[in-house]
Design a protein around this motif. Structure first.
Motif, PDB file in Angstrom:
ATOM      1  N   ARG A  50      37.443  41.438  43.354  1.00 21.02           N
ATOM      2  CA  ARG A  50      36.101  41.684  42.818  1.00 21.02           C
ATOM      3  C   ARG A  50      35.378  42.748  43.635  1.00 21.02           C
ATOM      4  O   ARG A  50      34.754  43.647  43.081  1.00 21.02           O
ATOM      5  N   SER A  51      35.486  42.691  44.945  1.00 20.03           N
ATOM      6  CA  SER A  51      34.778  43.670  45.768  1.00 20.03           C
ATOM      7  C   SER A  51      35.349  45.069  45.615  1.00 20.03           C
ATOM      8  O   SER A  51      34.651  46.060  45.810  1.00 20.03           O
ATOM      9  N   ASN A  52      36.604  45.183  45.210  1.00 16.88           N
ATOM     10  CA  ASN A  52      37.234  46.484  45.033  1.00 16.88           C
ATOM     11  C   ASN A  52      37.131  47.033  43.616  1.00 16.88           C
ATOM     12  O   ASN A  52      37.225  48.235  43.418  1.00 16.88           O
ATOM     13  N   VAL A  53      36.969  46.156  42.610  1.00 11.60           N
ATOM     14  CA  VAL A  53      37.054  46.605  41.225  1.00 11.60           C
ATOM     15  C   VAL A  53      35.771  46.393  40.430  1.00 11.60           C
ATOM     16  O   VAL A  53      35.434  47.202  39.583  1.00 11.60           O
ATOM     17  N   LEU A  54      35.061  45.315  40.670  1.00 12.13           N
ATOM     18  CA  LEU A  54      33.967  44.880  39.813  1.00 12.13           C
ATOM     19  C   LEU A  54      32.984  45.988  39.471  1.00 12.13           C
ATOM     20  O   LEU A  54      32.395  46.611  40.342  1.00 12.13           O
ATOM     21  N   HIS A  55      32.842  46.242  38.173  1.00 13.64           N
ATOM     22  CA  HIS A  55      31.870  47.187  37.619  1.00 13.64           C
ATOM     23  C   HIS A  55      32.033  48.616  38.144  1.00 13.64           C
ATOM     24  O   HIS A  55      31.090  49.382  38.122  1.00 13.64           O
ATOM     25  N   ARG A  56      33.189  48.963  38.609  1.00 13.82           N
ATOM     26  CA  ARG A  56      33.442  50.331  39.068  1.00 13.82           C
ATOM     27  C   ARG A  56      34.429  50.991  38.123  1.00 13.82           C
ATOM     28  O   ARG A  56      35.224  50.337  37.471  1.00 13.82           O
ATOM     29  N   ASP A  57      34.386  52.304  38.109  1.00  7.98           N
ATOM     30  CA  ASP A  57      35.358  53.073  37.341  1.00  7.98           C
ATOM     31  C   ASP A  57      35.449  52.601  35.887  1.00  7.98           C
ATOM     32  O   ASP A  57      36.531  52.499  35.314  1.00  7.98           O
ATOM     33  N   SER A  58      34.292  52.289  35.301  1.00  7.92           N
ATOM     34  CA  SER A  58      34.214  51.845  33.902  1.00  7.92           C
ATOM     35  C   SER A  58      34.988  50.561  33.642  1.00  7.92           C
ATOM     36  O   SER A  58      35.452  50.320  32.535  1.00  7.92           O
ATOM     37  N   VAL A  59      35.156  49.720  34.663  1.00  9.03           N
ATOM     38  CA  VAL A  59      35.866  48.457  34.523  1.00  9.03           C
ATOM     39  C   VAL A  59      34.868  47.312  34.647  1.00  9.03           C
ATOM     40  O   VAL A  59      34.012  47.321  35.523  1.00  9.03           O
ATOM     41  N   TRP A  60      35.005  46.343  33.765  1.00  9.75           N
ATOM     42  CA  TRP A  60      34.228  45.116  33.901  1.00  9.75           C
ATOM     43  C   TRP A  60      35.218  43.971  33.970  1.00  9.75           C
ATOM     44  O   TRP A  60      36.084  43.834  33.106  1.00  9.75           O
ATOM     45  N   ILE A  61      35.145  43.176  35.032  1.00 10.75           N
ATOM     46  CA  ILE A  61      36.032  42.033  35.183  1.00 10.75           C
ATOM     47  C   ILE A  61      35.197  40.782  35.419  1.00 10.75           C
ATOM     48  O   ILE A  61      34.091  40.846  35.963  1.00 10.75           O
ATOM     49  N   GLU A  62      35.749  39.659  34.983  1.00 10.97           N
ATOM     50  CA  GLU A  62      35.113  38.385  35.283  1.00 10.97           C
ATOM     51  C   GLU A  62      36.180  37.319  35.426  1.00 10.97           C
ATOM     52  O   GLU A  62      37.229  37.377  34.779  1.00 10.97           O
ATOM     53  N   ARG A  63      35.905  36.397  36.310  1.00 12.23           N
ATOM     54  CA  ARG A  63      36.824  35.282  36.519  1.00 12.23           C
ATOM     55  C   ARG A  63      36.486  34.199  35.519  1.00 12.23           C
ATOM     56  O   ARG A  63      35.327  33.870  35.289  1.00 12.23           O
ATOM     57  N   ILE A  64      37.525  33.639  34.917  1.00  9.01           N
ATOM     58  CA  ILE A  64      37.376  32.602  33.906  1.00  9.01           C
ATOM     59  C   ILE A  64      37.880  31.281  34.483  1.00  9.01           C
ATOM     60  O   ILE A  64      38.999  31.209  34.976  1.00  9.01           O
ATOM     61  N   GLU A  65      37.054  30.274  34.433  1.00  6.67           N
ATOM     62  CA  GLU A  65      37.465  28.921  34.816  1.00  6.67           C
ATOM     63  C   GLU A  65      37.572  28.123  33.531  1.00  6.67           C
ATOM     64  O   GLU A  65      36.568  27.679  32.989  1.00  6.67           O
ATOM     65  N   SER A  66      38.779  27.979  33.001  1.00  6.27           N
ATOM     66  CA  SER A  66      38.936  27.362  31.685  1.00  6.27           C
ATOM     67  C   SER A  66      39.690  26.048  31.769  1.00  6.27           C
ATOM     68  O   SER A  66      40.787  25.977  32.307  1.00  6.27           O
ATOM     69  N   MET A  67      39.085  25.037  31.218  1.00  9.51           N
ATOM     70  CA  MET A  67      39.761  23.753  31.053  1.00  9.51           C
ATOM     71  C   MET A  67      40.205  23.596  29.597  1.00  9.51           C
ATOM     72  O   MET A  67      40.782  22.595  29.218  1.00  9.51           O
ATOM     73  N   VAL A  68      39.912  24.590  28.772  1.00 10.74           N
ATOM     74  CA  VAL A  68      40.187  24.521  27.343  1.00 10.74           C
ATOM     75  C   VAL A  68      41.644  24.829  27.038  1.00 10.74           C
ATOM     76  O   VAL A  68      42.278  24.166  26.237  1.00 10.74           O
ATOM     77  N   SER A  69      42.180  25.846  27.682  1.00 13.93           N
ATOM     78  CA  SER A  69      43.525  26.303  27.365  1.00 13.93           C
ATOM     79  C   SER A  69      44.388  26.306  28.624  1.00 13.93           C
ATOM     80  O   SER A  69      44.042  26.937  29.611  1.00 13.93           O
ATOM     81  N   THR A  70      45.510  25.610  28.579  1.00 13.18           N
ATOM     82  CA  THR A  70      46.420  25.639  29.714  1.00 13.18           C
ATOM     83  C   THR A  70      47.168  26.969  29.693  1.00 13.18           C
ATOM     84  O   THR A  70      47.558  27.453  28.635  1.00 13.18           O
ATOM     85  N   GLY A  71      47.302  27.562  30.828  1.00 15.73           N
ATOM     86  CA  GLY A  71      48.026  28.815  30.933  1.00 15.73           C
ATOM     87  C   GLY A  71      47.148  30.046  30.855  1.00 15.73           C
ATOM     88  O   GLY A  71      47.606  31.152  31.154  1.00 15.73           O
TER      89      GLY A  71
END
Length: 142
Positions: free
Chosen positions: A13-34
């Motif tokens: 996140r500290s190297n990529v987040l919102h830089r170079d036209s990239v948007w990333i987010e971490r997903i914590e999902s209990m809905v779908s395994t895998g």
């Protein structure tokens, strides 16, 4: 204390987040395994990334870095294979706890990740490296 995969996310996140036209987010999902840990979009292209973290470097060159215990689950492997078979982009980013060494493996190779040695990971990686260099290489594959 944050878990090793959470620390890997912090570094990513500290190297990529919102830089170079990239948007990333971490997903914590209990809905779908895998379902992978990270969702990313860059210039309209969507990809998913699973984060895995090894406890330490292996002592022998041919020893798997992750193995079955720390590697991808069957559900995670199947998710990556299904996603890429349908034309989606996905990756597995592997790091080593408390170090800046990383490998970015295409999701299509998910079946080979668990038993891969460091040498195998070097051969499979679409991006590898340390720190900022890894960020630049990783972004080019999103």
């Amino acid at each position: 204390m944050r878990l090793p995969e959470q620390q890997l996310w912090d570094r990513m996140r500290s190297n990529v987040l919102h830089r170079d036209s990239v948007w990333i987010e971490r997903i914590e999902s209990m809905v779908s395994t895998g379902l992978p840990d990270v969702h990313a979009i860059r210039k309209g292209s969507v990809s998913w990334t699973e984060l895995k973290c090894a406890a330490r470097w292996t002592k022998r060159a041919n020893t798997p870095l992750l193995g079955v215990a720390k590697g991808l689950s069957i559900d995670q492997r199947n998710w990556h294979l299904n996603w890429t078979n349908h034309g989606g982009g996905s990756f597995i980013v592997i790091g080593i706890k408390d170090m800046d060494d990383h490998w970015c493996i295409p999701g299509a190779l998910a079946d080979h990740v668990n038993m891969a040695s460091v040498e195998d990971l070097n051969d499979m990686a679409c991006a590898k490296g340390v720190g900022p260099k890894f960020r630049i290489d990783y972004i080019s594959f999103l």
